[in-house]
Design a protein around this motif. Structure first.
Motif, PDB file in Angstrom:
ATOM      1  N   PHE A 112       0.870  -1.166   0.000  1.00  0.00           N
ATOM      2  CA  PHE A 112       0.000   0.000   0.000  1.00  0.00           C
ATOM      3  C   PHE A 112       0.914   1.225   0.000  1.00  0.00           C
ATOM      4  CE2 PHE A 112       0.347   1.160   4.509  1.00  0.00           C
ATOM      5  CZ  PHE A 112       0.770  -0.024   5.073  1.00  0.00           C
ATOM      6  N   GLU A 139       3.675   2.308  14.269  1.00  0.00           N
ATOM      7  CA  GLU A 139       4.205   1.074  13.667  1.00  0.00           C
ATOM      8  C   GLU A 139       5.687   1.320  13.416  1.00  0.00           C
ATOM      9  OE1 GLU A 139       2.115  -0.251  10.173  1.00  0.00           O
ATOM     10  OE2 GLU A 139       0.269  -0.669  11.282  1.00  0.00           O
ATOM     11  N   LYS A 187      -3.367   6.303   6.498  1.00  0.00           N
ATOM     12  CA  LYS A 187      -1.907   6.218   6.593  1.00  0.00           C
ATOM     13  C   LYS A 187      -1.215   7.509   6.170  1.00  0.00           C
ATOM     14  CE  LYS A 187      -1.378   1.675   7.492  1.00  0.00           C
ATOM     15  NZ  LYS A 187      -0.487   1.120   8.539  1.00  0.00           N
TER      16      LYS A 187
HETATM   17 ZN    ZN Z   1       3.211  -0.372   8.437  1.00  0.00          ZN
END
Ligand code: ZN
Length: 294
Positions: A112, A139, A187
């Motif tokens: 992604f 993350e 994101k």
């Molecule tokens: Zn990630």
């Protein structure tokens, strides 16, 4: 080599530098004085023909003459790569992380993307509007920085196209990520792509497939793993991406996060105003950012 981007009160804009012991070499300035052409920013430097040799020559000249040498105390560190063409991310690429989410390990890498605009540097602030998202997560990830244009490269030579490795935090608005059919919004919020502090070239890393990686929030260690847990290693990822699209100098590949993300913890851990997040990788360094409601 350890490369980064810097700013100072006495220099113009953001510039690429080599960390050379106790000093930082302003590569454009040192190269210019040595009669070599090197651009200012690190992404453009890595797009130069034989850039590694030119960086070494500029550093040698700086050491011998003092031209372009700076004390790190007088500099502000910025994200090591600015405006890459692509920021590619890999989902579910640690065995332990796939397990914690109850997912089967994928047969092929799941890609992604984050918008390059989301990138920020070390010590900068991760900001979000609490009215837009109330589930912000960290993350910790190893990030590959591409150094040479790569198209359809073989796995056995894929790492030769890499400029180096840095640290990334793939900050994620879980509520937006889960609500949307795909992840680009959750994101890609502004400031949700911290990277840095430096790019470490591959010859400085003993084995990129055996590096400890950890994430701490307010000093509490919440992710702790090793790149041995990667389902697809760095060479496989570069080769896989390059079969689909051309990788350009400065392109970033966030290679996935290990287990321990806040969303899957019990009780759940979400980032809050004032939190301090540090991601560390053995042999590369530590990336520190703070969080703030905008
Ligand atoms: Zn990630």
């Amino acid at each position: 080599m350890r490369l980064g981007q810097f700013e100072s009160e006495t220099t113009d804009g953001t510039w690429g530098g080599l960390i050379d012991g106790e000093e930082v070499v302003h590569l454009h300035a040192a190269a210019d004085a040595a009669g070599i052409a090197l651009p200012r920013d690190l992404r453009s430097i890595t797009a130069e023909w034989e850039w590694r040799e030119k960086v070494e020559l500029a550093a040698t000249y700086a050491r011998e003459t003092g031209v372009g040498l700076y004390d790190p105390a007088d500099l502000t560190r910025r994200e090591p790569i600015t405006d890459p063409q692509k920021v590619i991310c890999v989902g579910l690429n640690y065995r332990d992380h796939a397990d914690e989410g109850g997912f089967d390990a994928p047969d092929e890498p799941v890609l992604f993307s984050k918008f390059p605009q989301s990138l920020i540097g070390p010590d900068e602030t991760i900001e979000w509007d609490p009215a837009l998202t109330s589930e912000v997560d960290y993350e910790g990830e190893l990030v590959v920085v591409m150094g040479d244009r790569a198209r359809n490269v073989d796995e056995s030579e894929a790492l030769e196209y890499v400029a180096g490795y840095t640290i990334g935090n793939d900050v994620s608005a879980r509520d937006l990520q889960m609500a949307d059919e795909q992840w680009v919004r959750g994101k890609s919020l502004d400031t949700f792509g911290p990277i840095g502090p430096h790019v470490v070239t591959p010859e400085e890393v003993d084995d990129s497939g055996d590096l400890d990686i950890w994430t701490e929030v307010n000093g509490e260690r919440l992710q702790e793993s090793n790149t041995r847990q990667l389902i697809f290693d760095l060479a496989e990822l570069v080769a896989f991406c390059s079969r689909a699209f051309t990788l350009e100098p400065g392109d970033l590949i966030y290679t996935g996060t290990p287990d321990g993300v806040g969303y899957f913890r019990d009780p759940r851990v979400l980032l809050d105003d004032g939190d301090a997040v540090t991601v560390g990788i053995e042999g590369i360094g530590e990336l520190h950012n703070t969080c703030r409601h905008a």
